[in-house]
Design a protein around this motif. Structure first.
Motif, short mmCIF file in Angstrom:
data_model
loop_
_atom_site.label_atom_id
_atom_site.label_comp_id
_atom_site.label_asym_id
_atom_site.label_seq_id
_atom_site.Cartn_x
_atom_site.Cartn_y
_atom_site.Cartn_z
N HIS A 108 0.81 -1.22 0.00
CA HIS A 108 0.00 0.00 0.00
C HIS A 108 0.85 1.27 0.00
CE1 HIS A 108 -3.67 -2.23 0.46
NE2 HIS A 108 -3.25 -2.80 1.57
N ILE A 109 2.17 1.15 0.15
CA ILE A 109 3.02 2.33 0.20
C ILE A 109 3.06 3.02 -1.16
CG2 ILE A 109 5.44 3.08 0.37
CD1 ILE A 109 5.81 1.17 2.66
N THR A 110 2.90 4.34 -1.14
CA THR A 110 2.96 5.12 -2.38
C THR A 110 4.10 6.14 -2.37
OG1 THR A 110 1.40 6.75 -1.48
CG2 THR A 110 0.47 4.90 -2.75
N SER A 111 4.73 6.35 -1.21
CA SER A 111 5.81 7.33 -1.11
C SER A 111 6.88 6.81 -0.16
CB SER A 111 5.26 8.67 -0.60
OG SER A 111 6.31 9.61 -0.44
N LEU A 112 8.11 6.72 -0.67
CA LEU A 112 9.22 6.20 0.14
C LEU A 112 10.52 6.82 -0.32
CD1 LEU A 112 10.50 4.19 2.17
CD2 LEU A 112 10.45 2.47 0.34
N GLU A 113 11.36 7.20 0.64
CA GLU A 113 12.68 7.75 0.33
C GLU A 113 13.72 7.03 1.18
OE1 GLU A 113 15.23 11.87 1.00
OE2 GLU A 113 13.06 12.00 0.64
#
Length: 246
Positions: free
Chosen positions: A116-121
């Motif tokens: 479900h992750i849509t944003s990761l750095e």
């Protein structure tokens, strides 16, 4: 004495008497249904756009669901949606990682939540060579950036980092594991020229460099990327091939 059918049945956890007693003893269940739903929604509220360390993420507590069967059935749908919202709207990060450390933490994550992750750095610093690495995930694609400390007049760095490389990738399974959709995507344009098959860990992943492809190929890749979810094998591949060694 034989049971003649006139004896009073015991009150069990499934009996109507038990549910009436539980309902009467719980102040929350005595409130109107609309008000209870407002309370549940507040209890499961998610701060959208919050910034959270990926390996210190704390999804919503389940305590409210465990109070009794009636509250569980009233809240389970809200809880599941709130958990999905937490993973899909939070901006996750993991900074100053070394490859071995990041790999040791990956088993803490579950596919059911990572998808479900849509944003990761992710970022890491190689102090020996004065380099910094960042990989940012969004809309199914990875943006890789490498920075180096510029050399000063005396040969040393003079503060800060300078961008030396920036590339955007679509990460796919290796050739033997790709779906028909993925094979069709690669054949539709000239994307096969831009694939790097990594074999440091056989069968893990392949990187498709879309920075230099034509506009038509780029649009096809972006449209496909938006339809796929983040996978643990994909995250592992990005960690293995972008973050610095210890």
């Amino acid at each position: 004495m034989a049971d003649n059918g006139s004896s009073v049945p015991p009150i069990t956890s499934n009996s109507p008497q038990h549910h009436r007693r539980t309902h009467s003893q719980c102040p929350l269940l005595q409130l109107p249904a609309e008000l209870r739903m407002n309370i549940y929604e507040s209890a499961f509220a998610v701060t959208k756009g919050a910034t959270v360390d990926l390996f210190a993420a704390e999804p919503l507590p389940r305590g409210l669901l465990l109070t009794c069967h009636e509250i569980y059935h009233e809240t389970i749908a809200l809880y599941k949606q709130a958990r999905q919202d937490y993973w899909s709207t939070t901006k996750f990060f993991a900074r100053d990682l070394l490859r071995a450390v990041a790999l040791s933490k990956l088993p803490l994550l579950q596919q059911s939540t990572i998808s479900h992750i849509t944003s990761l750095e992710l970022s890491g610093v190689d102090e020996e060579f004065g380099s910094k690495f960042e990989v940012m995930y969004g809309e199914g694609l990875w943006q890789y950036a490498e920075y180096e400390t510029p050399a000063g007049p005396d040969g040393g760095g003079f503060g800060g980092f300078e961008l030396v490389d920036s590339t955007k990738y679509l990460v796919l399974p290796t050739k033997d594991k790709r779906t028909n959709t993925e094979n069709a995507l690669l054949k539709a344009g000239r994307l096969t020229r831009h694939i790097n098959e990594y074999t440091a860990k056989p069968g893990l992943c392949a990187f498709v460099n879309i920075t230099g492809v034509n506009e038509g190929d780029r649009l096809r890749v972006k449209a496909y990327a938006k339809t796929k979810a983040l996978s643990l094998w994909e995250l592992e591949g990005v960690v293995r091939y972008t973050l610095p060694h210890s």
